[in-house]
Structure formats: C-alpha cells, structure tokens
Design a protein around this motif. Structure first.
Motif, PDB file in Angstrom:
ATOM      1  N   TRP A 113       0.679  -1.156   0.055  1.00 58.81           N
ATOM      2  CA  TRP A 113      -0.015  -0.169  -0.138  1.00 58.81           C
ATOM      3  C   TRP A 113       0.790   1.201   0.004  1.00 58.81           C
ATOM      4  CZ3 TRP A 113      -4.756   0.150   3.974  1.00 58.81           C
ATOM      5  CH2 TRP A 113      -5.725   0.975   3.337  1.00 58.81           C
ATOM      6  N   ILE A 114       1.899   1.306   0.846  1.00 58.52           N
ATOM      7  CA  ILE A 114       2.865   2.370   0.928  1.00 58.52           C
ATOM      8  C   ILE A 114       3.505   2.709  -0.484  1.00 58.52           C
ATOM      9  CG2 ILE A 114       5.208   3.040   1.771  1.00 58.52           C
ATOM     10  CD1 ILE A 114       4.371   1.462   4.511  1.00 58.52           C
ATOM     11  N   GLU A 115       3.790   1.391  -1.273  1.00 63.07           N
ATOM     12  CA  GLU A 115       4.618   1.532  -2.599  1.00 63.07           C
ATOM     13  C   GLU A 115       3.361   2.124  -3.296  1.00 63.07           C
ATOM     14  OE1 GLU A 115       6.714  -1.125  -5.806  1.00 63.07           O
ATOM     15  OE2 GLU A 115       4.931  -1.953  -4.832  1.00 63.07           O
ATOM     16  N   ARG A 116       2.265   1.750  -3.308  1.00 63.54           N
ATOM     17  CA  ARG A 116       1.204   2.081  -4.487  1.00 63.54           C
ATOM     18  C   ARG A 116       1.051   3.458  -4.179  1.00 63.54           C
ATOM     19  NH1 ARG A 116      -2.428  -1.056  -2.407  1.00 63.54           N
ATOM     20  NH2 ARG A 116      -0.982  -2.795  -3.468  1.00 63.54           N
ATOM     21  N   ARG A 117       1.044   4.250  -3.263  1.00 63.24           N
ATOM     22  CA  ARG A 117       0.563   5.601  -2.907  1.00 63.24           C
ATOM     23  C   ARG A 117       2.027   6.300  -3.347  1.00 63.24           C
ATOM     24  NH1 ARG A 117      -0.780   3.606   2.254  1.00 63.24           N
ATOM     25  NH2 ARG A 117       0.782   4.609   3.368  1.00 63.24           N
ATOM     26  N   ALA A 118       2.960   5.757  -3.251  1.00 61.70           N
ATOM     27  CA  ALA A 118       4.310   6.356  -3.632  1.00 61.70           C
ATOM     28  C   ALA A 118       4.200   6.637  -5.125  1.00 61.70           C
ATOM     29  CB  ALA A 118       5.457   5.761  -3.292  1.00 61.70           C
ATOM     30  N   ILE A 119       3.862   5.397  -5.929  1.00 62.80           N
ATOM     31  CA  ILE A 119       3.496   5.186  -7.270  1.00 62.80           C
ATOM     32  C   ILE A 119       2.668   6.352  -7.702  1.00 62.80           C
ATOM     33  CG2 ILE A 119       2.644   3.980  -9.238  1.00 62.80           C
ATOM     34  CD1 ILE A 119       3.703   1.540  -7.862  1.00 62.80           C
ATOM     35  N   ALA A 120       1.513   6.626  -6.959  1.00 66.40           N
ATOM     36  CA  ALA A 120       0.450   7.594  -7.371  1.00 66.40           C
ATOM     37  C   ALA A 120       0.968   8.892  -7.235  1.00 66.40           C
ATOM     38  CB  ALA A 120      -0.742   7.422  -6.253  1.00 66.40           C
ATOM     39  N   GLN A 121       1.703   9.462  -6.371  1.00 63.79           N
ATOM     40  CA  GLN A 121       2.354  10.604  -6.018  1.00 63.79           C
ATOM     41  C   GLN A 121       3.389  10.916  -7.109  1.00 63.79           C
ATOM     42  OE1 GLN A 121       3.057  10.195  -1.609  1.00 63.79           O
ATOM     43  NE2 GLN A 121       2.737  12.375  -1.858  1.00 63.79           N
ATOM     44  N   ALA A 122       4.136   9.663  -7.491  1.00 62.72           N
ATOM     45  CA  ALA A 122       4.939  10.029  -8.533  1.00 62.72           C
ATOM     46  C   ALA A 122       4.505  10.409 -10.030  1.00 62.72           C
ATOM     47  CB  ALA A 122       6.014   8.860  -8.780  1.00 62.72           C
ATOM     48  N   TRP A 123       3.359   9.626 -10.074  1.00 65.81           N
ATOM     49  CA  TRP A 123       2.859   9.634 -11.369  1.00 65.81           C
ATOM     50  C   TRP A 123       2.019  11.116 -11.551  1.00 65.81           C
ATOM     51  CZ3 TRP A 123      -0.402   4.649 -13.085  1.00 65.81           C
ATOM     52  CH2 TRP A 123       0.608   3.592 -13.399  1.00 65.81           C
ATOM     53  N   ALA A 124       1.349  11.383 -10.274  1.00 70.03           N
ATOM     54  CA  ALA A 124       0.707  12.821 -10.394  1.00 70.03           C
ATOM     55  C   ALA A 124       1.794  13.959 -10.591  1.00 70.03           C
ATOM     56  CB  ALA A 124       0.113  13.004  -9.085  1.00 70.03           C
ATOM     57  N   ASP A 125       3.037  13.804  -9.990  1.00 71.60           N
ATOM     58  CA  ASP A 125       3.991  14.942 -10.100  1.00 71.60           C
ATOM     59  C   ASP A 125       4.624  14.785 -11.524  1.00 71.60           C
ATOM     60  OD1 ASP A 125       3.882  15.651  -7.403  1.00 71.60           O
ATOM     61  OD2 ASP A 125       5.618  14.373  -6.968  1.00 71.60           O
ATOM     62  N   THR A 126       4.751  13.622 -12.208  1.00 74.17           N
ATOM     63  CA  THR A 126       5.324  13.562 -13.592  1.00 74.17           C
ATOM     64  C   THR A 126       4.412  13.964 -14.635  1.00 74.17           C
ATOM     65  OG1 THR A 126       6.620  11.697 -12.693  1.00 74.17           O
ATOM     66  CG2 THR A 126       6.245  11.588 -15.418  1.00 74.17           C
ATOM     67  N   LEU A 127       2.982  13.560 -14.234  1.00 75.02           N
ATOM     68  CA  LEU A 127       2.099  14.104 -15.450  1.00 75.02           C
ATOM     69  C   LEU A 127       2.117  15.493 -15.187  1.00 75.02           C
ATOM     70  CD1 LEU A 127      -0.467  11.176 -15.012  1.00 75.02           C
ATOM     71  CD2 LEU A 127       0.933  11.830 -17.232  1.00 75.02           C
ATOM     72  N   ASN A 128       2.058  15.996 -14.102  1.00 74.56           N
ATOM     73  CA  ASN A 128       1.884  17.435 -14.072  1.00 74.56           C
ATOM     74  C   ASN A 128       2.996  18.335 -14.575  1.00 74.56           C
ATOM     75  OD1 ASN A 128      -0.519  18.729 -13.020  1.00 74.56           O
ATOM     76  ND2 ASN A 128      -0.066  17.811 -11.038  1.00 74.56           N
ATOM     77  N   ALA A 129       4.318  17.651 -14.556  1.00 68.12           N
ATOM     78  CA  ALA A 129       5.375  18.147 -15.176  1.00 68.12           C
ATOM     79  C   ALA A 129       5.483  18.221 -16.639  1.00 68.12           C
ATOM     80  CB  ALA A 129       6.760  17.288 -14.669  1.00 68.12           C
ATOM     81  N   HIS A 130       4.274  17.368 -17.166  1.00 68.76           N
ATOM     82  CA  HIS A 130       4.187  17.126 -18.637  1.00 68.76           C
ATOM     83  C   HIS A 130       2.931  17.796 -18.968  1.00 68.76           C
ATOM     84  CE1 HIS A 130       7.791  14.737 -19.848  1.00 68.76           C
ATOM     85  NE2 HIS A 130       7.822  14.424 -18.695  1.00 68.76           N
ATOM     86  N   ARG A 131       2.211  18.316 -18.308  1.00 72.86           N
ATOM     87  CA  ARG A 131       0.888  18.812 -18.471  1.00 72.86           C
ATOM     88  C   ARG A 131       0.525  19.752 -19.663  1.00 72.86           C
ATOM     89  NH1 ARG A 131       2.809  21.811 -14.054  1.00 72.86           N
ATOM     90  NH2 ARG A 131       3.079  23.790 -14.277  1.00 72.86           N
ATOM     91  N   HIS A 132       1.605  20.610 -20.142  1.00 77.16           N
ATOM     92  CA  HIS A 132       1.338  21.202 -21.346  1.00 77.16           C
ATOM     93  C   HIS A 132       1.290  20.315 -22.691  1.00 77.16           C
ATOM     94  CE1 HIS A 132       1.690  25.052 -19.252  1.00 77.16           C
ATOM     95  NE2 HIS A 132       2.705  24.742 -18.751  1.00 77.16           N
TER      96      HIS A 132
END
Length: 382
Positions: free
Chosen positions: A44-63
C-alpha cells in the motif's frame, strides 16, 4: 520501486487508454488511505508512492498532455468493490495525510470531483471498479481502476493493447452468442463438472482502452467477461449448476452450485469448513457473478499474486457482487457495506496447480457446442 514509467511513457499511456478530448481539462489519481481498521502495509505504501510520482510526473508534462493532474485521497472502504464514501480530498502537496486527520471542511463530493475530472485513475488497495462503473452510468467519466497495483506490473502496461483488444473482442463476440458454458475440471479427488447459464446476457470487453465517457475498467487489462444469468425473470430460473473447485493452499474446496448460487461446500478440510461458514453467513457471497476470459498469458505475462493482473491471464470465475457488470446482486444483498465483495478465482497452473481446466465448451443458441478451451489453453484461432 523496482521499475517506473518515464514521463513520455506515462503521457503515452494516458493518451492511449483515454484518448483525451479538447474539453477534458483535468485528470484525478485516486488513492485510499489506511486507518485503524485496516492498517498500512508495504504494498500500500508503494502504491501511494507510485500515485504521487505519477501525479508529479504528469503535471510536469501537463502542457504536452493538455491536462492538469490532481492527487485525490479518501478513507478506504474496508472491502473490495464496496461503495465509495461520499467525500474525497484533493491533495495540496507534501506528505499524504492519515485517514483520521482529514478535515471535512476541505473535502469535495465525488459528484463534484467527477464534474471537474472526467478522467480518473484509481491506484487503490481496495478495488473501486464496481462503484466507478456505476458512477460512469450517470457521470461522463472514464476511469481506469488499478487495485493492488505494484511496480512489477509495469511491464504489462507496455503491451501491444491493439492486439490485446482484438483478442478480447473476439472472445466477447463468442460470449454474446453463447447460451451457456460447460466446464470440466480435474482435481486430486476426481473431476468436477459445472454448467454456467449465459442466457439473457451479453459480454463485456476490457481491452485496456477507455476512449469514451461512461466507462470504467481495470488497467492492466485484457479480458472478456460476462455475468451468468441469475434467475431474475419470473418462471425462468437460472440453469447454472454443478461443482466448482477452488484451490486454497494445499486444499481444493468444492462448492455445489444450483440456481447460480453456491449452496454448500461438499469437500472436507479447514478451508472447506471456513468457506461453508462464509456461505451460511453471507449467502450473496456464493452468487456466481462473473465468467472471465483473460488473454495476457499469451503475451508472456506471469501471475504475481495480485488479482488485478492475474485474472487477465486466463479463465476466471468470480463470486459475489455483479450489479456493476449488469447483474442483479449488489450491496443491498449483503449484511453490510464491509461484507460486499467480488472475488475472482483464477484458473491458471501457477495459481491453482491442482485444479486442471480439462475442457470448456460453449453451448450455442442452435444447440451446437463450440470448443473454447482444452487442457487450459484456448482453442480459438486468434
């Protein structure tokens, strides 16, 4: 995390799965939070870390992507496919809160969330597939559900989903034309035969593509599935009947089904007694809710002990809730919200080595039998 998707891979994944439209402005990544009732664990800890990483990465590519991505949290609902809570919290950044520290005043309703986030990815411990499928019927959302997702599933996100989708749709068309399915299983205590009634039903294709609003499904994906007829028509009982074996550890539990419900356990052993008690306490648990046909084993994917991926490999049968697939059994049929369940049993050698799928034949409307599986392998020419 042993493996991660790069920024370009994540952007490509969102584009391939959802095919965002110009009017789509935001994507929500959902995570559920542990509480005192269900404590945290490493996965569960790993899954939440994946979610945060994906959110950060996708926001870095939002344009590049054309979407804002927001991480959204909610208290876990204590069971797979239970109804979601009424409220959720859009995370402002930093460490994730605990479930008991969430401020009600800072929450939004799920209806508000759906209105502003037409694309959702649920990286949760407990499956949100059923409630999101039902929400997609009344809200213009499309949602990819990833309960139990782990980093070792990432290779399955890189498959050729055009070919996966083609195979899944071929199997769906067969299920659409079938009126029943006859199974013959081999077990250490002898063969088991089961007939599953598929009348009055149509199949579903979950091929990893969710381009249109009003849809929700698993990711990774790769299965066709159908709800057996549950006997809801007056004067027309379900014809599902027979014995269904399921291996738990070294024990093979054998359920006797009639009228599409497991009525008793006819095997002996500790797990058999436990399952018999469960059926007595929660009769809806014994509803045969799904016949699923996964295709990913043909692409070299191996089971890892998580249903999200494992059920996509081959044949699976599920007990419990079916309303999210178009069936009749839902939360109202269980003793309480935390008892609601939809649980898949996967019939591949790695998950049930002592249960052999000797044959599966589809009973067609014209009275003919169409071979579907022999010795655990599809006979369909893909």
């Amino acid at each position: 995390m042993s493996e991660a998707l790069t920024g370009p891979e994540l952007v490509a994944l969102v584009r391939r799965v959802f095919q965002p439209r110009p009017e789509d402005k935001a994507l929500a990544i959902l995570v559920d939070l542990p509480d005192l009732h269900v404590p945290d664990d490493a996965g569960w800890i790993e899954r939440r870390a994946i979610a945060q990483a994906w959110a950060d990465t996708l926001n870095a590519h939002r344009h590049e992507l054309g979407l804002e991505t927001r991480l959204v949290v909610y208290p876990n609902v204590h069971t797979n496919n239970g109804d979601l809570p009424e409220r959720a919290w859009i995370h402002a950044g930093g460490p994730l809160p605990s479930a008991d520290s969430l401020d009600p005043a800072a929450s939004v309703s799920f209806a508000e969330l759906y209105a502003g986030h037409p694309i959702l990815i649920a990286l949760t411990k407990f499956s949100a597939t059923a409630p999101l499928k039902l929400a997609a019927k009344t809200h213009p959302i499309r949602a990819a559900t990833m309960p139990g997702f782990r980093s070792d599933m990432i290779p399955a996100l890189r498959l050729d989903y055009t070919e996966v989708n083609r195979r899944v749709n071929l199997l769906k068309e067969l299920l659409d034309r079938a009126e029943g399915a006859a199974f013959r299983f081999g077990t250490p205590d002898g063969p088991c035969e089961l007939f599953v009634d598929l009348r009055h039903r149509t199949g579903h294709a979950s091929g990893g593509l969710l381009p249109a609003p009003g849809a929700a499904g698993n990711l990774p994906s790769g299965e066709a599935y159908i709800v057996p007829y549950e006997g809801e028509r007056d004067g027309d009982p379900s014809r599902t009947a027979g014995v269904m074996p399921v291996q738990f550890g070294a024990e093979v539990v054998r359920y006797r089904l009639e009228g599409n419900k497991a009525l008793e356990v006819v095997s002996e052993g500790p797990k058999s007694r436990e399952e018999a008690a469960h059926l007595a306490k929660e009769p809806a648990y014994g509803n045969l809710a799904e016949l699923g046909l996964g295709v990913l084993a043909a692409f070299g994917v191996k089971p890892i002990g998580e249903i999200l991926l494992d059920e996509k490999l081959g044949l699976h049968l599920a007990f419990g809730r079916s309303d999210h697939f178009g069936g009749q059994v839902g939360p109202k049929d269980f003793s309480g919200p935390e008892a609601v369940i939809h649980i898949d049993r996967v019939y591949v050698p790695e998950t049930q080595p002592d249960v052999k799928v000797l044959s599966v034949d589809l009973a067609m409307a014209d009275g003919s039998a169409a071979p579907l599986m022999r010795d655990g392998a599809y006979t369909v020419g893909f």
